[in-house]
Enzyme design. Structure first.
Site, PDB file in Angstrom:
ATOM      1  N   TYR A   1      -2.310  -1.129  10.019  1.00  0.00           N
ATOM      2  CA  TYR A   1      -2.248  -1.527   8.606  1.00  0.00           C
ATOM      3  C   TYR A   1      -0.897  -1.159   8.002  1.00  0.00           C
ATOM      4  O   TYR A   1      -0.295  -1.949   7.261  1.00  0.00           O
ATOM      5  CB  TYR A   1      -3.375  -0.823   7.859  1.00  0.00           C
ATOM      6  CG  TYR A   1      -3.516  -1.174   6.395  1.00  0.00           C
ATOM      7  CD1 TYR A   1      -3.942  -2.434   5.994  1.00  0.00           C
ATOM      8  CD2 TYR A   1      -3.275  -0.216   5.412  1.00  0.00           C
ATOM      9  CE1 TYR A   1      -4.112  -2.743   4.654  1.00  0.00           C
ATOM     10  CE2 TYR A   1      -3.443  -0.519   4.066  1.00  0.00           C
ATOM     11  CZ  TYR A   1      -3.862  -1.775   3.695  1.00  0.00           C
ATOM     12  OH  TYR A   1      -4.028  -2.078   2.364  1.00  0.00           O
TER      13      TYR A   1
ATOM     14  N   SER B   1       0.828  -1.205   0.000  1.00  0.00           N
ATOM     15  CA  SER B   1       0.000   0.000   0.000  1.00  0.00           C
ATOM     16  C   SER B   1       0.861   1.253   0.000  1.00  0.00           C
ATOM     17  O   SER B   1       1.999   1.245   0.500  1.00  0.00           O
ATOM     18  CB  SER B   1      -0.905   0.013   1.243  1.00  0.00           C
ATOM     19  OG  SER B   1      -1.587   1.240   1.355  1.00  0.00           O
TER      20      SER B   1
END
Length: 254
Positions: free
Chosen positions: A160, A147
């Site tokens: 995350y 990401s």
């Protein structure tokens, strides 16, 4: 783009979103694709039917990730479905796309939420790769979807970010370890992409515009934007690229 005919691919979390886009593109390039999903039978069926309707080859496999024994269960289903399909055993392309995202500052996270985030985003890929390597042919491809959050600070996505950062470290380390087998290992880091995950934020013109503003192209990414790069990394054209984190965020971190 390289020809993937004769190759077998496994894409985790590919019943919808970015994973579906990658599965569709790999199948279009000739690969037999195992469409993994965790819960929605209907979404997985839709993905497989869409691929086959376009002349591609695919089958669905179900396995919950982030639980003990998930990699074993995944590959037990993969081996069984591959045999039922009538294809030779083995694996050429592994895409670790399945993910979960706890949103909250460090003070808001519980141990259970943190453990779940790590289990799905880091532990599952680690052991999926471990089991996948027992089946992967030399010259194979491993692609880890990370990401854009790993390149900047996102306090509300701290768990995350930690998890995806770990996956990027795993990518670099494996690339060094697997080079002697001709296996490349790379990571792709998307930004905002128009999927079910972002649907609530793109439902209004204002919300869509806010996400589009992150990119230098002033638009929200599409699954195909990510899938096309994955197809390159899965092909022989990328044979001299390994251990890399490739930003596919539309310039969102510039």
């Amino acid at each position: 783009m390289g020809d993937l005919k004769g190759k077998t691919a496994l894409v985790t979390g590919s019943s919808r979103g970015i994973g579906r886009g990658i599965a569709q593109r790999l199948a279009r390039d000739g690969a037999l694709v195992a469409v993994h999903y965790g819960s929605s039978d209907a979404a997985a069926k839709e993905t497989v039917e869409g691929i086959t309707a376009s002349g591609g080859r695919a089958f669905a496999i179900r396995a919950e990730l982030g639980v003990p024994g998930d990699a074993e269960a995944l590959f037990a289903a993969f081996d069984a479905e591959l045999a039922a399909y009538g294809s030779e055993p083995g694996l050429d392309i592994l895409v670790n796309n399945a993910a979960t995202n706890f949103r909250g500052h460090i003070g808001e996270a519980t141990e259970a939420e943190f453990d779940r985030t790590i289990a799905v985003n880091v532990k599952a890929p680690f052991f999926i790769i471990q089991h996948g390597l027992r089946r992967m042919r030399d010259g194979g491809r491993i692609i880890n979807i990370t990401s854009a959050v790993t390149s900047t600070a996102h306090p509300r996505q701290i768990a995350y970010s930690v998890a995806k950062g770990g996956l990027e470290t795993l990518t670099r380390t494996l690339a060094k370890d697997l080079g002697e087998r001709g296996i490349t290992v790379n990571a792709m880091a998307p930004g905002w992409v128009d999927t079910h995950v972002t649907a609530a934020r793109t439902a209004t013109p204002e919300g869509r515009a806010a996400l589009a503003a992150y990119s230098v192209f002033n638009r929200v990414g599409e699954p195909a934007d990510i899938a096309d790069v994955a197809a390159f990394l899965a092909s022989d054209d990328s044979r001299w690229i390994t251990g890399q984190r490739i930003d596919v965020s539309g310039g969102s971190v510039l």
